[in-house]
Write a protein that holds these residues in place. Structure first.
Motif, PDB file in Angstrom:
ATOM      1  N   VAL A   1      -3.004   8.580   1.731  1.00  0.00           N
ATOM      2  CA  VAL A   1      -3.240   8.513   0.284  1.00  0.00           C
ATOM      3  C   VAL A   1      -4.522   9.266  -0.044  1.00  0.00           C
ATOM      4  O   VAL A   1      -4.599   9.996  -1.038  1.00  0.00           O
TER       5      VAL A   1
ATOM      6  N   ILE B   1      -5.761   0.832  -5.062  1.00  0.00           N
ATOM      7  CA  ILE B   1      -6.309   0.713  -3.716  1.00  0.00           C
ATOM      8  C   ILE B   1      -7.652  -0.005  -3.713  1.00  0.00           C
ATOM      9  O   ILE B   1      -8.019  -0.620  -2.723  1.00  0.00           O
TER      10      ILE B   1
ATOM     11  N   GLY C   1      -0.776   4.204   4.755  1.00  0.00           N
ATOM     12  CA  GLY C   1      -1.092   3.616   3.470  1.00  0.00           C
ATOM     13  C   GLY C   1      -2.467   3.954   2.936  1.00  0.00           C
ATOM     14  O   GLY C   1      -2.706   3.863   1.757  1.00  0.00           O
ATOM     15  N   ALA C   2      -3.408   4.342   3.785  1.00  0.00           N
ATOM     16  CA  ALA C   2      -4.753   4.602   3.305  1.00  0.00           C
ATOM     17  C   ALA C   2      -5.184   6.042   3.562  1.00  0.00           C
ATOM     18  O   ALA C   2      -5.562   6.755   2.638  1.00  0.00           O
TER      19      ALA C   2
ATOM     20  N   VAL D   1       1.705   2.771  -3.635  1.00  0.00           N
ATOM     21  CA  VAL D   1       0.800   3.664  -4.371  1.00  0.00           C
ATOM     22  C   VAL D   1       1.394   5.064  -4.476  1.00  0.00           C
ATOM     23  O   VAL D   1       1.146   5.787  -5.437  1.00  0.00           O
ATOM     24  N   TYR D   2       2.209   5.448  -3.475  1.00  0.00           N
ATOM     25  CA  TYR D   2       2.724   6.814  -3.439  1.00  0.00           C
ATOM     26  C   TYR D   2       3.560   7.149  -4.660  1.00  0.00           C
ATOM     27  O   TYR D   2       3.491   8.245  -5.190  1.00  0.00           O
TER      28      TYR D   2
ATOM     29  N   VAL E   1       1.157   8.036  -7.579  1.00  0.00           N
ATOM     30  CA  VAL E   1       0.411   9.280  -7.369  1.00  0.00           C
ATOM     31  C   VAL E   1       1.345  10.480  -7.490  1.00  0.00           C
ATOM     32  O   VAL E   1       1.039  11.465  -8.162  1.00  0.00           O
ATOM     33  N   LEU E   2       2.520  10.398  -6.861  1.00  0.00           N
ATOM     34  CA  LEU E   2       3.436  11.530  -6.883  1.00  0.00           C
ATOM     35  C   LEU E   2       4.028  11.731  -8.268  1.00  0.00           C
ATOM     36  O   LEU E   2       4.263  12.867  -8.683  1.00  0.00           O
TER      37      LEU E   2
ATOM     38  N   ILE F   1       0.869   1.481   9.852  1.00  0.00           N
ATOM     39  CA  ILE F   1       1.382   1.680   8.495  1.00  0.00           C
ATOM     40  C   ILE F   1       0.289   1.422   7.468  1.00  0.00           C
ATOM     41  O   ILE F   1       0.099   2.198   6.532  1.00  0.00           O
ATOM     42  N   ILE F   2      -0.470   0.349   7.633  1.00  0.00           N
ATOM     43  CA  ILE F   2      -1.487   0.031   6.634  1.00  0.00           C
ATOM     44  C   ILE F   2      -2.584   1.080   6.630  1.00  0.00           C
ATOM     45  O   ILE F   2      -2.974   1.580   5.572  1.00  0.00           O
TER      46      ILE F   2
ATOM     47  N   LEU G   1       3.360  14.717   2.799  1.00  0.00           N
ATOM     48  CA  LEU G   1       4.464  13.760   2.741  1.00  0.00           C
ATOM     49  C   LEU G   1       5.260  13.735   4.042  1.00  0.00           C
ATOM     50  O   LEU G   1       5.675  12.664   4.506  1.00  0.00           O
TER      51      LEU G   1
ATOM     52  N   LEU H   1      -3.750  12.892  -0.032  1.00  0.00           N
ATOM     53  CA  LEU H   1      -3.037  13.289  -1.242  1.00  0.00           C
ATOM     54  C   LEU H   1      -3.979  13.376  -2.431  1.00  0.00           C
ATOM     55  O   LEU H   1      -3.868  14.285  -3.251  1.00  0.00           O
ATOM     56  N   PHE H   2      -4.926  12.436  -2.526  1.00  0.00           N
ATOM     57  CA  PHE H   2      -5.903  12.487  -3.610  1.00  0.00           C
ATOM     58  C   PHE H   2      -6.636  13.814  -3.596  1.00  0.00           C
ATOM     59  O   PHE H   2      -6.749  14.492  -4.620  1.00  0.00           O
TER      60      PHE H   2
ATOM     61  N   SER I   1       0.830  -1.203   0.000  1.00  0.00           N
ATOM     62  CA  SER I   1       0.000   0.000   0.000  1.00  0.00           C
ATOM     63  C   SER I   1       0.864   1.252   0.000  1.00  0.00           C
ATOM     64  O   SER I   1       0.408   2.309  -0.410  1.00  0.00           O
TER      65      SER I   1
ATOM     66  N   LEU J   1      -3.783   9.300 -10.915  1.00  0.00           N
ATOM     67  CA  LEU J   1      -4.892   9.128  -9.979  1.00  0.00           C
ATOM     68  C   LEU J   1      -5.725   7.912 -10.338  1.00  0.00           C
ATOM     69  O   LEU J   1      -6.153   7.158  -9.457  1.00  0.00           O
TER      70      LEU J   1
ATOM     71  N   MET K   1      -4.508  16.778  -4.535  1.00  0.00           N
ATOM     72  CA  MET K   1      -4.151  16.852  -5.952  1.00  0.00           C
ATOM     73  C   MET K   1      -5.341  17.151  -6.841  1.00  0.00           C
ATOM     74  O   MET K   1      -5.205  17.763  -7.888  1.00  0.00           O
TER      75      MET K   1
ATOM     76  N   SER L   1      -3.740   4.755  -9.325  1.00  0.00           N
ATOM     77  CA  SER L   1      -3.687   4.489  -7.889  1.00  0.00           C
ATOM     78  C   SER L   1      -5.064   4.182  -7.327  1.00  0.00           C
ATOM     79  O   SER L   1      -5.174   3.372  -6.403  1.00  0.00           O
ATOM     80  N   ALA L   2      -6.137   4.769  -7.901  1.00  0.00           N
ATOM     81  CA  ALA L   2      -7.481   4.402  -7.446  1.00  0.00           C
ATOM     82  C   ALA L   2      -7.740   2.933  -7.738  1.00  0.00           C
ATOM     83  O   ALA L   2      -8.327   2.213  -6.926  1.00  0.00           O
TER      84      ALA L   2
END
Lengths: 341, 101, 169
Positions: free
Chosen positions: C66, A160, C62-63, A133-134, A137-138, C57-58, C31, C69-70, A130, A153, C73, A156-157
Motif C-alpha cells: 500500500v 491505515i 497489506g502495508a 484499502v486497495y 486507492v485504486l 499478508i498483514i 499489483l 502504491l501511495f 487491510s 488517498l 500514485m 485510505s490514509a
C-alpha cells in the motif's frame, strides 16, 4: 470428506446470501432510523413501512446508464469496486454465529454455526481488512481525476492510520482470552461474575476492557469511513471523493461495500467484546444477531447526531489521542494480567 | 506423496532470479525497489522450507525478523526516492550520475 | 492434495513475479507483486508457517505494498520502454551475463541437492510454527534481536519523516 465439503459450501452460500440481504436492508434501516431521529417518517411508500425500498433502489441503480469516462484505466476501474466489497465478505468466514445446532433434529450430526475456525482468527480479520484499502486507492487512481485521486488517498490514509489503534485495542482481549482464535475468545467470555457479591454480570470483555471496546468502536467508525469520520466521501467535499466517476452498479457496489464493512465491524466487535453468541434461553444465533443489530443501530445513531471531523483533526485524533490510549490500555491490561491472573 | 524440498528451492531460486533480472534491467527506481522486495520474499521462502525440512523453528524466527527489517527498509527507501524526485524531477536511475567520474 | 495446492500457488507466484518485471507501468507491477505475495502466503501455510503466513499478508501485502502504491500514485511517473527498445547495449549485455551466471549456479546447486533432498520431511512437533511457539522463542532465545527490531522500526519511522519532509521549521 465430501459431506464435510458440501456442508461448508452450504454454509458459505447461506452466510453470503444473508449478508448481502442484510446489506441491502441496512439502507432501509439507516433511512428509517435517521428519519426517526430527525422527526420525520422516511421511506414508507414502497411496500408496507417502505420495506420494498431497497429492491426499488436496486432496480433503479441497475437500470441507470453505466458511464465509463474516456481516459480511465479500464481494468482497474472495473476491478476496484469488487476489491472493496470482497474483503468485507471474506472476513465473515471466521466469525462464529452460534454454538452447534441440529436444525431442530433434522440433521444427524450437529453442525457448528461458523464457516471455519483458524487459530489466528483475529489476525485474519485484520489482514483482510487491510486488503480492503486497495479498492479505495485504486478507485481513486483509476478515475483519471485529480479530485478522485486525492479523495482516495485521503480515505485510505485515514483507514491505515486507524487500523493501528484498532489492532492495539484488541491486544487486551487477546491477553485475557489467551488465544487468537475467535471461537476461543467467545468461549473465554462464558460464565458470570458477581459485582459487589450480589449482582450477576456476564463475563463479557466489554466489562473487563471498557476502554478497549470504546477504542475499537471508534476505530471501526473511522475504518468504515462512517460519520463522524466520513469527510473523504462527504458530498460537499472534493466533489464526491473517490467514487465521483462511478455510476450505476459500480457505484452501488461501493455503497454495498461500506455497509458490508459496517456489518463486519459490528460482528467482530460483538465477538470480541459483547460475548458473541453467548446468552441464556434464546438460541445462540438470535443473541448474535441481536447484539450486531444493537451495534449497527449505534453506528446509525452516530451518523445522525454527530458533526463531521475535519481531515487534519481526524488524523490528529487517530495518531495523537487514540494510539497512546491504546498503548495505555495494553500496558494496564498486561500488568494486571501478570499480577492477578 | 509429499512435496519434496527441491521443489520449494527451485521456486525460491526462480523468484530470486526474476528479482535479479528485474534489478539489472529496469531503470525506474520504484520497480527496482519492488524487485528487491521480490528477492527478499524468495529468501523468506528458502528459510521456511529449510525450517520445515530440518524441523527447526529458527528459520521461522529469521523470516519474522526479515519481514520487520524489510518493512523498515521500504519506509526509508521510499522516503529517499521521494526526496530524490523532489530535487531532480526524475525517477530514472540512469539520470542520477552526479558522482560519476 | 498438497501437491495440487503447491503447484497452483507456485504457478501463480512465478507468473506474477515475471509479470512484475516486464510491465511498463509501475502500478501494474505493484499489483502483480501483491498477487505474488499472497500466493507465497499460501505456500507458507503448506510449510507449516501458521503464524508467518498471516504476518506476510498483514505486513507485506497489506502495508508495504500500500505504501508503494501511495508513492507511485503521488509521484506521477512516466511509463518506461522495454529493455530491447531502449538500445542500451551495455546494460543488456551486463544483465544477460548476470542472469546466465545465476541460472547456471542455481541449476548446479539445486541439481546436486535434489538427489539428496528427495526424502520426505521429518514429522514435526504438534505446535510447530504456531503463534505460541513463535512467541515463546521471540521472548526467550531471541529476546535481544526482538528488542533491537523495535529500535530499528523507531529509527526507520524517524528517518522516513526527516527525509520526506519539505523543510525544517
Amino acid at each position: 470428506m465430501i459431506e464435510a465439503l458440501v456442508i461448508i459450501l452450504i454454509k458459505i452460500a447461506v452466510v453470503m446470501g444473508l449478508l448481502l440481504l442484510a446489506v441491502a436492508y441496512m439502507t432501509w434501516l439507516e433511512r428509517k432510523v435517521i428519519a426517526d431521529i430527525q422527526v420525520r417518517i422516511g421511506p414508507d411508500r414502497v411496500g408496507p413501512f417502505g420495506l420494498l425500498q431497497p429492491i426499488a433502489d436496486g432496480i433503479k441503480l441497475m437500470l441507470k446508464e453505466d458511464l465509463i469516462p474516456a481516459h480511465v484505466d479500464r481494468v482497474i476501474y472495473l476491478l476496484a469496486p469488487s476489491l472493496s466489497i470482497i474483503p468485507a465478505l471474506i472476513a465473515f468466514s471466521v466469525i462464529p454465529f452460534g454454538s452447534s445446532t441440529t436444525l431442530f433434529g433434522l440433521l444427524a450430526h450437529p453442525v457448528t454455526l461458523r464457516i471455519t475456525d483458524i487459530d489466528v482468527g483475529i489476525l485474519f480479520v485484520f489482514g483482510v481488512s487491510s486488503l480492503g484499502v486497495y479498492g479505495i486507492v485504486l478507485a481513486g487512481w483509476a478515475s483519471n481525476n485529480k479530485y478522485s485521486l486525492l479523495g482516495g488517498l485521503r480515505s485510505s490514509a485515514q483507514m491505515i492510520s486507524y487500523e493501528l489503534s484498532m489492532g492495539l485495542s484488541v491486544v487486551g482481549v487477546v491477553l485475557l482470552a489467551g488465544s487468537l482464535s475467535l471461537v476461543d475468545i467467545v468461549g473465554a467470555q462464558q460464565g458470570t461474575f458477581w459485582l459487589l457479591g450480589i449482582l450477576p454480570i456476564p463475563n463479557w470483555f466489554v466489562f473487563w476492557q471498557p476502554l478497549g471496546f470504546l477504542l475499537f468502536f471508534t476505530c471501526a467508525l473511522a475504518e468504515t469511513n462512517r460519520a463522524p469520520f466520513d469527510l473523504p466521501e462527504a458530498e460537499t467535499e472534493l466533489v464526491a471523493g473517490f467514487h465521483t466517476e462511478y455510476s450505476s452498479m459500480k457505484f452501488a457496489m461501493f455503497f454495498m461495500a461500506e455497509y458490508a464493512n459496517m456489518i463486519t465491524a459490528s460482528a467482530v466487535a460483538t465477538t470480541l467484546f459483547l460475548g458473541g453468541w453467548l446468552g441464556p434461553v434464546a438460541p445462540s444465533p438470535v443473541w448474535f444477531l441481536g447484539k450486531v443489530f444493537v451495534l449497527l443501530f449505534v453506528f446509525i445513531w452516530f451518523r445522525a447526531t454527530l458533526p463531521r471531523f475535519r481531515y487534519d483533526q481526524l488524523m490528529y485524533f487517530g495518531w495523537k489521542r487514540l494510539l497512546p490510549l491504546a498503548l495505555l490500555n495494553v500496558g494496564v491490561t498486561a500488568v494486571s494480567a501478570a499480577l492477578w491472573g | 506423496m509429499q512435496v519434496p524440498l527441491s521443489a520449494y528451492l527451485i521456486l525460491s531460486a526462480f523468484l530470486f532470479l526474476v528479482g535479479v533480472v528485474g534489478v539489472a534491467t529496469r531503470r525506474n527506481a520504484l520497480i527496482i525497489f519492488m524487485c528487491i522486495e521480490l528477492m527478499l520474499n524468495a529468501v523468506n521462502l528458502t528459510f521456511l522450507a529449510f525450517a520445515r525440512f530440518l524441523n527447526s523453528m529458527n528459520g521461522q524466527i529469521v523470516v519474522f525478523f526479515v519481514m520487520v527489517v524489510a518493512a523498515a527498509e521500504v519506509a526509508v527507501g521510499l522516503a529517499i526516492i521521494i526526496a530524490i524526485y523532489r530535487n531532480r524531477e526524475t525517477m530514472d536511475v540512469a539520470d542520477l550520475n552526479l558522482l560519476k567520474w | 492434495m498438497e501437491i495440487a495446492l503447491f503447484a497452483g500457488f507456485a504457478l501463480v507466484a512465478a507468473v506474477a513475479a515475471v509479470l512484475v518485471v516486464i510491465q511498463r507501468h509501475a502500478v501494474y507491477s505493484a499489483l502483480y507483486l501483491v498477487i505474488a505475495m499472497v500466493a507465497l502466503a499460501g505456500i507458507y501455510v503448506l510449510l507449516e508457517g501458521y503464524f508467518i503466513w498471516i504476518i506476510q499478508i498483514i505486513v507485506y501485502a497489506g502495508a508495504i505494498m500500500v505504501l508503494f502504491l501511495f508513492v507511485i500514485m503521488l509521484l506521477d511517473i512516466p511509463q518506461e520502454d522495454v529493455l530491447w527498445a531502449r538500445r542500451d547495449w551495455g546494460q543488456i549485455v551486463a544483465a544477460a551475463a548476470l542472469s546466465l551466471v545465476l541460472l547456471v549456479e542455481m541449476v548446479l546447486a539445486v541439481g546436486r541437492g535434489a538427489l539428496r533432498g528427495a526424502q520426505a520431511a521429518p514429522a514435526s512437533a504438534q505446535d510447530f510454527g504456531t503463534t505460541l511457539t513463535v512467541g515463546r522463542m521471540l521472548f526467550t532465545d531471541y529476546l535481544f534481536p526482538f528488542e533491537i527490531t523495535s529500535v530499528i522500526l523507531l529509527v526507520a519511522m524517524v528517518g522516513a519523516l526527516v527525509l520526506a519532509k519539505r523543510q525544517f521549521k
